[in-house]
Scaffold this motif. Structure first.
Motif, short mmCIF file in Angstrom:
data_model
loop_
_atom_site.label_atom_id
_atom_site.label_comp_id
_atom_site.label_asym_id
_atom_site.label_seq_id
_atom_site.Cartn_x
_atom_site.Cartn_y
_atom_site.Cartn_z
N ASN A 27 0.86 -1.17 0.00
CA ASN A 27 0.00 0.00 0.00
C ASN A 27 0.90 1.23 0.00
O ASN A 27 1.63 1.47 0.95
CB ASN A 27 -0.91 -0.01 1.23
N HIS A 28 0.87 2.00 -1.08
CA HIS A 28 1.78 3.12 -1.23
C HIS A 28 1.15 4.45 -0.85
O HIS A 28 1.81 5.48 -0.92
CB HIS A 28 2.31 3.17 -2.66
N SER A 29 -0.12 4.46 -0.47
CA SER A 29 -0.76 5.72 -0.10
C SER A 29 -0.38 6.16 1.31
O SER A 29 -0.25 7.35 1.56
CB SER A 29 -2.28 5.61 -0.23
N THR A 32 3.02 7.92 1.38
CA THR A 32 2.88 9.24 0.76
C THR A 32 2.25 10.22 1.73
O THR A 32 2.71 11.36 1.86
CB THR A 32 2.03 9.13 -0.53
N ASN A 84 7.25 12.29 -4.12
CA ASN A 84 6.00 11.56 -3.94
C ASN A 84 5.30 11.31 -5.27
O ASN A 84 4.71 10.25 -5.47
CB ASN A 84 5.08 12.30 -2.97
N ILE A 88 4.47 7.65 -6.73
CA ILE A 88 3.12 7.26 -7.13
C ILE A 88 3.11 6.76 -8.57
O ILE A 88 2.50 5.73 -8.88
CB ILE A 88 2.14 8.43 -6.94
N SER A 92 2.33 2.96 -9.56
CA SER A 92 1.12 2.68 -10.33
C SER A 92 1.46 1.85 -11.56
O SER A 92 0.67 1.02 -11.99
CB SER A 92 0.41 3.97 -10.73
#
Length: 100
Positions: A27-29, A32, A84, A88, A92
Motif C-alpha cells: 500500500n503506497h498511499s 505518501t 511523492n 506514485i 502505479s
C-alpha cells in the motif's frame, strides 16, 4: 532541529518507497501521506519558531533567517512533492503490470 529531522523524513519515505517499487501488494498511499504530513509539520515548526522570535522581540534574528527560510521551505515542498509524484507514478506502473 525537529524541522530538519522531519524534512529529512519527508524525503526518505518516498525514496524508500521508490526503491521498494518492485514489491507487489504494497500500500503506497500511507507512506505518501506520512511524507507529506512530515513536510507540513516541519514547515509548522519553522513558522512556530518565527512566531517565537517575534514574541521575544528578536527582530534581528528574524530578519537574518526569514529570507533563507523562504527558499528552504520552497525546496522542501518542491522536492517532497516531486519525490511523492515519482513514487506514485512508478508504483502505479508496477501495480498495472501485476494485474495483467
Amino acid at each position: 532541529m525537529g524541522s530538519l529531522i522531519l524534512g529529512l523524513i519527508a524525503w526518505i519515505i518516498p525514496t524508500v518507497n521508490i526503491m521498494r517499487r518492485n514489491k507487489r501488494g504494497n500500500n503506497h498511499s500511507i507512506p505518501t501521506l506520512l511524507s507529506m504530513g512530515s513536510c507540513a509539520v516541519a514547515l509548522w515548526f519553522q513558522l512556530s519558531f518565527n512566531i517565537y522570535l517575534i514574541e521575544i522581540n528578536d527582530y534581528t534574528a528574524l530578519l537574518d533567517t526569514v529570507s533563507t527560510l523562504k527558499w528552504v521551505a520552497a525546496i522542501l515542498i518542491f522536492v517532497t512533492i516531486s519525490l511523492n509524484v515519482i513514487s506514485i507514478v512508478l508504483n502505479s506502473k508496477v501495480l498495472s503490470r501485476s494485474f495483467r
